[in-house]
Design an enzyme around this catalytic site. Sequence first.
Site: not given
Ligand code: NAD
Length: 440
Positions: A268, A265, A35, A11, A159-161
């Site tokens: 989310c 799965g 990263k 996201v 976020e809804f992507l």
């Molecule tokens: P992700 O695990 O891919 O990314 C999270 C990132 O945060 C990681 O790269 C991690 O290293 C970093 N991080 C953790 N703690 C940190 C800190 N203290 N400082 C800096 N960076 C830090 O997760 P994601 O899939 O991007 O999801 C993030 C959020 O968005 C979640 O709450 C998820 O539910 C929500 N969300 C995800 C999606 C999706 O499709 N993946 C869609 C909508 C909402």
Amino acid sequence: MNIAIIGSGYVGLVTGVCLAHIGHRVICVDNDPEKIKKLKKGIPTIYEPGLEALMHKCMKRRQLFFTGSIKEATKKATVIFIAVGTPSKKSGEADLTYVENVARAVAINMESYKLIVEKSTVPAATGKRIEHTVQLNLPKKYQGGKGRRLEFDVASNPEFLREGAAIEDFMHPDRIVIGVESKRAENILREIYKPLKTTMIVTNINSAELIKHASNSFLATKISFINSIAQICDRVGGDVLKVAEGMGYDKRIGRSFLNAGIGFGGSCFPKDVDAFIRLSEQSGYPFNLLKEVRNVNCEQREYFLKLIEDKLWIVKDKTIGVLGLSFKPNTDDMRNAPSVDIIKALQQEGAKIQAHDPQAMGQAKKIFSGVHFCQDAYGAAKGAHCLLILTEWDDFRHLKFTKIKQLMRQPLIFDGRNLYHDSHLEQYGFEYYGIGRIKV
Ligand code: NAD
């Protein structure tokens, strides 16, 4: 606007790139040094169609930067999006440790007004917790009393992507939801999203947080509903594809998320359904409907496994080809992918697994042991006693089935995603089983 995105995962990275693309100056932060090293070199850390090119464009224009330092990002940005993970605890409750860590780190480094925006999916009332955490951790000189009170706002902007279509979804959203408690925060968020022409829903923070959990839970409910219908189809002789089509033409219902298969799965739906159940329970409402959505989803994997065991008879020492590993097409994301449960269960029974996925094999190698990964679908089919379709990648739609049949030891296909038409595959001489399509 000067914007910081904290958490550069699926996201955060997409949000950062897209906000830079629409004209903002964005600094993306992550605490994973590997990263950040890659991102600084212009190498995306996830697979997402169109991301790499857009990222390069924004970096070249000097609108997109990366850092490992929250301090640097807080100093440079007025608006700070929190996009870190919110995984499940054992109880199902959302673990907000990362969110708290970020709120604290931002507060410690604040020197001027900031708008702190929740982008991560969080339970209702998290905004209040963030506000409290920031207030507690502001430098002493800014905590009010004798010192100057430093102003800040907290807002929610869920976020809804969808992974796999993330850029398209971000640039052309159905709606943008913002939860705010001040006009200043509302105006800033309106300004940020001005280039995106869409409906903006403005509400309070709790309602915005609830909109996200309610939306994902509703979509999960649609999936479990059609999976229950598929079960009935298999028992009484119906075709769930036609049932879904017939239902979907009704505008009140809609066709999307009515695809029967091996269940939902990803990172989310399972976690958000769990977190919403926990939140409801803690509030005194049991939300039994959502508990059943979760049960149906688990049962769907077992149903598929039972079908394989029924038709294949002995699983031990059989070679099983698998097409698709990611939790859905167009992503390399393996988090909570149905393929993990299914492959591990079959391995436990002694099956030999050979698998192919167009993008997720790198991630899958970290999860599975004893799986033979193949270059293409034909490699996965070679010498197999049966072939499983576990992700509906477009790449698998138009395979050379004559070749597949020649390569396989037995022409048997279990299609966990209803990717194919039964009559089409039967023409090639395959024994074919989808979900909810068994002729009685
Ligand atoms: P992700 O695990 O891919 O990314 C999270 C990132 O945060 C990681 O790269 C991690 O290293 C970093 N991080 C953790 N703690 C940190 C800190 N203290 N400082 C800096 N960076 C830090 O997760 P994601 O899939 O991007 O999801 C993030 C959020 O968005 C979640 O709450 C998820 O539910 C929500 N969300 C995800 C999606 C999706 O499709 N993946 C869609 C909508 C909402």
